[in-house]
Design a protein around this motif. Structure first.
Motif, mmCIF file in Angstrom:
data_model
loop_
_atom_site.group_PDB
_atom_site.id
_atom_site.type_symbol
_atom_site.label_atom_id
_atom_site.label_comp_id
_atom_site.label_asym_id
_atom_site.label_seq_id
_atom_site.Cartn_x
_atom_site.Cartn_y
_atom_site.Cartn_z
ATOM 1 N N UNK A 73 0.839 -1.325 -0.104
ATOM 2 C CA UNK A 73 0.120 -0.072 0.088
ATOM 3 C C UNK A 73 0.731 1.282 -0.010
ATOM 4 N N UNK A 74 2.130 1.189 0.111
ATOM 5 C CA UNK A 74 2.955 2.414 -0.254
ATOM 6 C C UNK A 74 2.834 3.029 -1.521
ATOM 7 N N UNK A 75 2.821 4.391 -1.473
ATOM 8 C CA UNK A 75 2.525 5.039 -2.688
ATOM 9 C C UNK A 75 3.729 4.831 -3.578
ATOM 10 N N UNK A 76 3.759 4.865 -4.976
ATOM 11 C CA UNK A 76 5.003 4.788 -5.839
ATOM 12 C C UNK A 76 4.924 5.798 -6.868
ATOM 13 N N UNK A 77 6.000 6.488 -6.873
ATOM 14 C CA UNK A 77 6.113 7.942 -7.880
ATOM 15 C C UNK A 77 7.191 7.677 -8.695
ATOM 16 N N UNK A 78 7.347 7.700 -9.983
ATOM 17 C CA UNK A 78 8.541 7.746 -10.765
ATOM 18 C C UNK A 78 7.984 7.732 -12.225
ATOM 19 N N UNK A 79 9.109 7.909 -13.318
ATOM 20 C CA UNK A 79 8.859 8.096 -14.704
ATOM 21 C C UNK A 79 8.190 6.918 -15.055
ATOM 22 N N UNK B 225 5.527 5.490 -14.125
ATOM 23 C CA UNK B 225 4.519 4.906 -13.102
ATOM 24 C C UNK B 225 3.538 5.738 -13.191
ATOM 25 N N UNK B 226 2.072 4.852 -13.302
ATOM 26 C CA UNK B 226 0.882 5.704 -13.489
ATOM 27 C C UNK B 226 0.477 6.483 -12.074
ATOM 28 N N UNK B 227 -0.287 7.509 -12.313
ATOM 29 C CA UNK B 227 -0.609 8.191 -11.104
ATOM 30 C C UNK B 227 -1.713 7.254 -10.360
ATOM 31 N N UNK B 228 -1.270 7.388 -9.002
ATOM 32 C CA UNK B 228 -2.171 6.621 -7.994
ATOM 33 C C UNK B 228 -1.609 5.293 -7.826
ATOM 34 N N UNK B 229 -0.476 5.009 -8.268
ATOM 35 C CA UNK B 229 0.044 3.688 -8.181
ATOM 36 C C UNK B 229 0.438 3.282 -6.605
ATOM 37 N N UNK C 50 -0.980 -1.212 -10.741
ATOM 38 C CA UNK C 50 -1.331 -0.947 -12.256
ATOM 39 C C UNK C 50 -0.034 -1.164 -12.956
ATOM 40 N N UNK C 51 -0.004 -1.315 -14.419
ATOM 41 C CA UNK C 51 0.917 -1.617 -14.933
ATOM 42 C C UNK C 51 1.751 -0.289 -15.397
ATOM 43 N N UNK C 52 3.158 -0.478 -15.544
ATOM 44 C CA UNK C 52 3.977 0.663 -16.098
ATOM 45 C C UNK C 52 3.572 1.186 -17.425
ATOM 46 N N UNK C 53 3.823 2.373 -17.737
ATOM 47 C CA UNK C 53 3.428 3.016 -19.007
ATOM 48 C C UNK C 53 4.628 3.190 -19.857
ATOM 49 N N UNK C 54 5.957 2.592 -19.360
ATOM 50 C CA UNK C 54 6.970 2.679 -20.116
ATOM 51 C C UNK C 54 7.876 1.538 -19.713
ATOM 52 N N UNK C 55 8.916 1.298 -20.749
ATOM 53 C CA UNK C 55 10.133 0.599 -20.249
ATOM 54 C C UNK C 55 11.388 1.379 -19.928
ATOM 55 N N UNK C 56 11.845 1.154 -18.864
ATOM 56 C CA UNK C 56 12.960 1.806 -18.474
ATOM 57 C C UNK C 56 13.956 0.975 -17.468
ATOM 58 N N UNK D 37 14.939 3.293 -13.462
ATOM 59 C CA UNK D 37 14.088 4.339 -13.086
ATOM 60 C C UNK D 37 14.472 4.659 -11.780
ATOM 61 N N UNK D 38 14.637 5.919 -11.398
ATOM 62 C CA UNK D 38 14.673 6.550 -9.803
ATOM 63 C C UNK D 38 13.144 6.340 -9.465
ATOM 64 N N UNK D 39 12.685 5.703 -8.485
ATOM 65 C CA UNK D 39 11.563 5.240 -8.213
ATOM 66 C C UNK D 39 11.411 5.662 -6.447
ATOM 67 N N UNK D 40 10.303 6.165 -6.382
ATOM 68 C CA UNK D 40 10.147 6.877 -4.776
ATOM 69 C C UNK D 40 8.981 5.860 -4.356
ATOM 70 N N UNK D 41 9.064 5.054 -3.074
ATOM 71 C CA UNK D 41 8.235 4.424 -2.335
ATOM 72 C C UNK D 41 7.931 5.196 -1.215
ATOM 73 N N UNK D 42 6.594 5.254 -0.963
ATOM 74 C CA UNK D 42 6.168 5.828 0.604
ATOM 75 C C UNK D 42 6.227 7.175 0.570
ATOM 76 N N UNK D 43 6.207 7.839 1.751
ATOM 77 C CA UNK D 43 5.964 9.298 2.086
ATOM 78 C C UNK D 43 4.795 9.611 3.075
ATOM 79 N N UNK D 44 4.443 10.628 3.005
ATOM 80 C CA UNK D 44 3.658 11.276 4.073
ATOM 81 C C UNK D 44 2.165 10.296 4.236
ATOM 82 N N UNK D 45 1.796 10.188 5.284
ATOM 83 C CA UNK D 45 0.556 9.291 5.650
ATOM 84 C C UNK D 45 0.751 7.752 5.303
ATOM 85 N N UNK D 46 2.153 7.170 5.246
ATOM 86 C CA UNK D 46 2.155 5.877 4.759
ATOM 87 C C UNK D 46 2.317 4.832 5.963
#
Length: 687
Positions: free
Chosen positions: A457-463, A465-469, A484-490, A493-502
Motif C-alpha cells: 500500500x505504499x505509494x509509488x512515484x517515478x517516470x 509509473x501511473x498516477x495513483x500507483x 497498475x502496469x507501467x506506461x514505459x520501459x526503463x 528508473x529512480x522510483x520513490x516508495x512511500x511518504x506522508x501518511x504511509x
C-alpha cells in the motif's frame, strides 16, 4: 445543605445529616478504589461495535462519549457506559444528525454541557475540500443541532472550483448554492450530477445560478463543478481552537496570521491579536498553559523562516497567546524570546503536517513532530529542548524480523495517562525510500530494486509509473508488484516508495521520567494498523483513566494503563452543597486535571480538562452514575493544590434510589479519592 469534612478520615467527606458509614463498608470501598488504581495495562475491544465508523470522539459532561461517523460525516453517535461504569461494555445509540457534513474542524465542549463545532477542511459537495466557515452547537438534552453565526468573511480565503446546489429536473435554475455565488462568472462551463454535457452559466444571483440547459435530475445539495476557480468569501477550514474563560473560544485562521474569538453567549465573532510571527494557524495545534495562556508551535514560520520559500529552517519558532492582554508573544530560541533549541517538527516532505502538543504532569509540554523529532518546552524556565526521536519498525513478508525506521505524527492522536506517560500514534510518513528499479511497459512488476523496508500500500512515484500507483505485493528483496502496469520501459528508473501518511501505524509510549520513547506495551491487537497511516486514528482520555482508541472503523478499543496518578495531583473534594432545584455545587482543588487529556492538532480538538462527577452505589450493586456537570469556575489545567475551583452538577436521571453513595471527581482521567455521601429522596425528585 453544606457537607462537612469528617475530622477522623482526612481524605473522605461525609454529609452532615447522614449517619456515618460503618467501617467495614468504608474499608471495602477503599480496597475497591485501590484495586482500580493498580490494574495491569491491557487492550480490550469494545463489546459492541459502533453503528458506523468512528472519527472524532469527545467526552460529554454526563459521562457519555459523542462520536462522529467517518461513513457519513453528518451522522453522530453516543456511547453510554454500562451500569457499572464500563465503557468496554457500553452501548451505542445514534443521535441527531448535524446540519452539515464536515470533516476535520474545530470543536469544544462548552461549560453548559453543549458541544460546539466550526469550519471543516472537507465540507464541499461529496466532502471535497471546501474550508467551510459555518458552525453549529449540539444540545444533548434536546438532542438538536443549532446553527451559529458563521466565521466572518476574509479577503485572503483560498480559491475553489465547485459549489453545492439544489437541482430540479426540467429547470435551468440551481438553487440554495453553498457556500457562495460571488466569483462565479457567466459563460463558465459547468458540470456535475444531473447537469447536461456542455452546460454553461448564463446568470448569477445571490443564492442561485442559472445554466443554459435544464437539469435531468432532481437532487438536493448536489455537486456543481466549474472549469474555472473563484475565491471563497469566508473560510475557516480545519484550524485549531481553545476554550478560554468566560465562555469565549479562541480560534485560528487558515488564510493569515489573524486569530479570532467566538463568544458563545452573544453568538458573535471578533478579531483578537494576530500571531507575532505572521504565519497562519493552518495545520497547527494548541495546548493550554497552567497560567491560562495558549501555546503554539509556528509550523510555517519554522519551515520557512526567511519567507522566501527556501525551506532553510535556520531557527525554530513558537509563541503564546495571553487572553488577558488579547495578544501573542514569542517564546522562540531563534529570536531570543526563549532559551534552548526547537528541532524542526514538520517539513514540506511530510506535507506540512504536525502532531499534537500535550502537557506533562511536571508542567512541561511535549510537541510531537511529523519529522521523527519531538520538542519539549518548559514554561518555568522558558526553554525548549529536543525530545527523543520516534523510531518504528518496518516489516514485510520477506523481512519478518523488521527494520528500524523514522516514524512521525503526520496528523496523529496522543493521550496523557494518569501515570504521567503519553501514548501516541505515528506512522512511516518520514521514511520514504528512493531506489532504482526496472519497469516494463504494460507490466505491474518492478525488478532490480534493493530495499527490505517497502510496505504493501505504499505509494509509488517515478517516470513511467501511473498516477495513483501503490505496492500491491512485496515479492522479494528485489521485486514488488504494483496495482497498475507501467506506461514505459526503463532499465534504471529512480522510483520513490512511500511518504506522508504511509503505513504502518504504530503506538508509542513517552516516559517523561526517563525521557524515552518506546513501542507501547502491550501492543494493540488491531490488525488494521499495519495497513493504514495514522491520520484516521483518534484517542480519547476516559474518566476511568483509560484511553479509547479508534482506527477509523466501527470497532474501538480501550487501553487500561498501569499505575495511577500521584496523590498530590488528584482532584480533591472540599465542600458539597445542594443549591436547590436539583442543582448541586461542588468546591475543591485540581478539579480539571493536569492536562487536556487527549489531543490531535488542527483537525480535531477533544479537550476534557473539566470536572466530571461519578457516583457509585454502596448497597452492593456496584451501580455507577455520572452527574451532568456545568458552570466550571475554571477552564485551566494543572491547578495548584490551594486554588479553589467549583462546578455545578445535576444527578443522573437513572439515579432513582436515595441512600449512600461514593462520590468522585475526575479531571482529564485523574480521579479524586472517594467521598461518601447520602442523597435524599427530595434531591432525587427534583431531577
Amino acid at each position: 445543605m453544606r457537607y462537612r469534612r469528617n475530622p477522623i478520615v482526612a481524605d473522605l467527606r461525609f454529609p452532615q445529616r447522614a449517619r456515618w458509614l460503618n467501617w467495614s463498608t468504608l474499608i471495602v470501598s477503599l480496597i475497591l478504589f485501590s484495586t482500580q488504581c493498580s490494574i495491569a495495562q491491557d487492550w480490550k475491544p469494545l463489546a459492541n461495535p459502533a453503528p458506523a465508523s468512528i472519527q472524532l470522539m469527545v467526552q460529554m459532561t454526563d459521562g457519555t462519549i459523542l462520536a462522529q461517523s467517518y461513513d457519513d460525516s453528518q451522522s453522530w453517535m453516543k456511547l453510554t457506559p454500562d451500569s457499572i461504569g464500563s465503557y468496554v461494555n457500553g452501548t451505542w445509540s445514534t443521535v441527531a444528525r448535524g446540519l452539515l457534513p464536515r470533516l476535520y474542524f474545530a470543536s469544544q465542549v462548552l461549560p453548559d454541557g453543549r458541544f460546539w463545532v466550526v469550519g471543516g477542511e472537507y465540507s464541499g459537495p461529496g466532502l471535497l475540500p471546501n474550508w467551510g466557515n459555518t458552525g453549529e452547537i449540539y444540545d444533548p438534552v434536546a438532542n438538536t443541532w443549532t446553527a451559529i453565526e458563521p466565521f466572518p468573511a476574509q479577503s485572503t480565503c483560498p480559491y475553489v472550483s465547485y459549489v453545492s446546489g439544489d437541482l430540479t429536473a426540467g429547470s435551468t435554475r440551481i438553487g440554495h448554492v453553498y457556500p457562495q455565488t460571488k466569483g462565479i462568472q457567466k459563460g463558465w462551463a459547468v458540470g456535475g450530477p444531473g447537469i447536461p454535457n456542455g452546460a454553461t452559466v448564463v446568470a448569477v444571483y445571490d443564492d442561485s445560478i442559472r445554466i443554459n440547459a435544464a437539469a435531468t435530475q432532481t437532487l438536493a445539495g448536489s455537486g456543481v463543478f466549474f472549469n474555472n476557480y473563484f475565491q471563497l468569501l469566508a473560510c475557516f477550514g480545519d484550524d485549531p481552537s481553545m476554550l478560554l474563560p468566560g465562555g469565549v473560544i479562541l480560534t485560528g485562521y487558515l488564510g493569515g496570521s489573524s486569530t479570532w474569538l467566538y463568544n458563545v453567549e452573544s453568538n458573535t465573532w471578533s478579531a483578537t491579536g494576530s500571531k507575532v510571527y505572521n504565519d497562519s494557524s493552518d495545520e497547527e495545534g494548541w495546548a493550554k498553559l497552567a497560567d491560562g495562556n495558549v501555546l503554539n508551535y509556528d509550523l510555517f514560520k519554522s519551515i520557512d523562516p526567511l519567507g522566501d520559500g527556501s525551506n532553510k529552517a535556520n531557527g525554530m519558532f513558537a509563541e503564546e497567546y495571553n487572553p488577558r492582554t488579547a495578544s501573542w508573544s514569542g517564546i522562540s530560541p531563534s529570536d531570543g524570546s526563549a532559551g534552548g533549541f526547537i528541532p524542526q517538527l514538520s517539513s514540506v516532505q511530510v506535507g506540512y503536517e504536525l502532531g499534537p502538543i500535550v502537557r506533562l504532569q511536571d508542567g512541561r509540554f511535549l510537541a510531537i513532530g511529523a519529522t521523527q523529532h519531538t520538542g519539549i518546552y518548559n514554561p518555568s524556565t522558558n526553554t525548549w529542548a529536543a525530545g527523543p526521536d520516534i523510531t518504528g519498525t518496518l516489516m514485510n513478508s520477506v523481512n519478518p524480523t523488521g527494520t528500524s525506521a523514522p516514524f512521525g505524527a503526520d496528523d496523529a492522536p496522543a493521550a496523557t495517562l494518569p501515570n504521567g506517560h503519553v501514548i501516541f500514534a505515528a506512522d512511516a510518513g518520514p521514511s520514504p525510500v528512493t531506489v532504482s528499479g526496472k519497469i516494463t511497459n504494460g507490466s505491474p512488476v518492478i525488478t532490480g530494486i534493493s530495499s527490505t523496508a517497502l510496505q504493501v500500500y505504499w505509494s509509488v512515484v517515478g517516470n513511467g509509473i501511473p498516477g495513483g500507483a501503490y505496492i500491491a505485493s512485496v515479492d522479494s528483496t528485489s521485486q514488488v508488484t504494483l496495482n497498475a502496469p507501467a506506461t514505459a520501459t526503463m532499465a534504471s528508473d529512480a522510483i520513490t516508495f512511500g511518504g506522508v501518511f504511509s503505513n504502518p501505524t504504530q503506538l508509542f509510549d513517552f516516559n517523561p521520567s526517563t525521557n524515552a520513547i518506546a513501542p507501547l506495551s502491550p501492543p494493540i491487537p488491531d490488525t488494521n494498523l499495519p495497513y493504514q497511516g495514522a491520520y484516521p486514528t483518534r484517542m480519547l482520555t476516559l474518566p476511568t483513566g483509560q484511553v479509547m482508541f479508534s482506527d477509523g472503523g466501527s470497532q474501538a478499543w480501550i487501553y487500561t494503563p498501569a499505575g495511577s496518578a500521584r496523590a498530590e495531583l488528584r482532584p480533591k473534594i472540599g465542600d458539597f452543597d445542594y443549591e436547590g432545584r436539583g442543582v448541586f455545587k461542588l468546591t475543591g482543588t485540581q478539579l480539571n486535571g493536569q492536562s487536556a487529556g487527549a489531543a490531535y492538532g488542527d483537525d480535531d480538538q477533544m479537550d476534557s480538562n473539566y470536572p466530571l462527577v461519578r457516583f457509585t452505589a454502596t448497597d452492593g450493586s456496584g451501580r455507577v452514575f455520572y452527574g451532568k456537570t456545568s458552570h466550571w469556575s475554571s477552564v485551566a489545567v494543572g491547578g495548584g493544590p490551594t486554588a479553589k475551583e467549583t462546578v455545578n452538577f445535576t444527578l443522573n436521571a437513572e439515579m432513582t434510589k436515595p441512600g449512600k453513595y461514593s462520590m468522585e471527581v475526575i479531571g482529564a482521567g485523574i480521579t479524586s479519592a472517594p467521598s461518601f455521601i447520602e442523597i435524599t429522596q427530595a434531591e432525587i425528585s427534583k431531577q
